[in-house]
Enzyme design. Structure first.
Site, PDB file in Angstrom:
ATOM      1  N   CYS A  31       0.844  -1.192   0.000  1.00 18.32           N
ATOM      2  CA  CYS A  31       0.000   0.000   0.000  1.00 18.32           C
ATOM      3  C   CYS A  31       0.884   1.249   0.000  1.00 18.32           C
ATOM      4  O   CYS A  31       1.648   1.455  -0.926  1.00 18.32           O
ATOM      5  CB  CYS A  31      -0.992  -0.045   1.160  1.00 18.32           C
ATOM      6  SG  CYS A  31      -2.392   1.113   0.970  1.00 18.32           S
ATOM      7  N   HIS A  88      -3.646  -5.057  -0.443  1.00 20.62           N
ATOM      8  CA  HIS A  88      -3.174  -5.656   0.808  1.00 20.62           C
ATOM      9  C   HIS A  88      -3.141  -7.178   0.662  1.00 20.62           C
ATOM     10  O   HIS A  88      -4.207  -7.815   0.677  1.00 20.62           O
ATOM     11  CB  HIS A  88      -4.096  -5.266   1.965  1.00 20.62           C
ATOM     12  CG  HIS A  88      -4.001  -3.828   2.355  1.00 20.62           C
ATOM     13  ND1 HIS A  88      -3.170  -3.381   3.348  1.00 20.62           N
ATOM     14  CD2 HIS A  88      -4.614  -2.723   1.859  1.00 20.62           C
ATOM     15  CE1 HIS A  88      -3.282  -2.066   3.472  1.00 20.62           C
ATOM     16  NE2 HIS A  88      -4.158  -1.647   2.562  1.00 20.62           N
ATOM     17  N   GLU A 127      -2.409  -9.375   2.820  1.00 19.62           N
ATOM     18  CA  GLU A 127      -2.938 -10.031   4.025  1.00 19.62           C
ATOM     19  C   GLU A 127      -4.459 -10.028   4.065  1.00 19.62           C
ATOM     20  O   GLU A 127      -5.051 -10.765   4.855  1.00 19.62           O
ATOM     21  CB  GLU A 127      -2.361  -9.367   5.280  1.00 19.62           C
ATOM     22  CG  GLU A 127      -2.925  -8.008   5.634  1.00 19.62           C
ATOM     23  CD  GLU A 127      -2.306  -6.846   4.867  1.00 19.62           C
ATOM     24  OE1 GLU A 127      -2.587  -5.685   5.228  1.00 19.62           O
ATOM     25  OE2 GLU A 127      -1.548  -7.099   3.900  1.00 19.62           O
TER      26      GLU A 127
END
Length: 212
Positions: free
Chosen positions: A86, A192, A194
């Site tokens: 990001c 992202h 994750e």
């Protein structure tokens, strides 16, 4: 044991990122969230997360004494694999154009510019799941990622790369937006990993196995 340093400088959802890396590493790598520059300098792989405004993230990183020097030593001098996430990815650009002009690391030529809302037709931030268009599908970080991978985005600015070859993947939101940048041992994802379920976990797995 190979070590992965996730840099803590007061920005980003560090716990969820660490959990994703720990899950994928499954003990094969030591994953450490750290604000210690010496740990970063010695790490085998470095991850720089980031959330919020470009200038705030840069200021927060520089406020950690010796961290920028350690990051430069690990990534630029020693060639350790690097992943920016990001705003951590955006900081690799030459400059950010959010609320004025802020210098970036200038590791990958380009600017961080606002998403074109096409006269207000598109909402910002761009938020949600979008398909990734892989420009270099044979890159090792894309191994086994699938023909139409999707990832989770939350951003209002994007990386306008000066050189097309540095854009490894894009996504469509009104216009083509950079989703992944890469040059040498450096990678950055606008999304992202994750939060991107199978796609994100596979990309993390590939990053941990990557030897640029």
């Amino acid at each position: 044991m190979p070590t992965v340093a996730i840099i803590d400088y007061g920005s980003g959802n560090l716990r969820s990122a660490a959990k994703a890396f720990e899950h994928v590493a499954a003990g094969a790598h030591g994953v450490t969230v750290t604000s210690n520059p010496s740990v970063v300098a010695r790490a085998d792989r470095v991850v720089l997360p980031g959330q919020g405004a470009f200038a705030d993230c840069r200021t927060g990183l520089l406020a950690v004494g010796g961290m920028m020097e350690a990051l430069t030593e690990a990534v630029r001098d020693r060639g350790r694999p690097f992943l920016g996430v990001c705003v951590g990815m955006q900081l690799m650009a030459a400059r950010g154009l959010e609320h004025g002009e802020t210098p970036g690391f200038d590791w990958i030529p380009g600017d961080i510019v606002p998403i074109d809302t096409q006269g207000g037709k598109l909402k910002v931030p761009h938020m949600g799941w979008n398909e990734l268009v892989l420009h270099t599908p044979d890159h090792p970080v894309f191994a086994g990622i699938g023909a139409q991978p999707h990832a989770y985005f939350v951003h209002s600015f994007h990386f306008a790369a000066s050189n097309a070859e540095d854009c490894l993947a894009s996504t469509e939101y009104g216009n083509s937006l950079t989703a992944i940048v890469g040059r040498g041992n450096m990678l950055g994802t606008q999304f992202h990993p994750e939060k991107s379920q199978e796609t994100g976990l596979k990309l993390i797995e590939n990053f941990l196995a990557w030897h640029p």
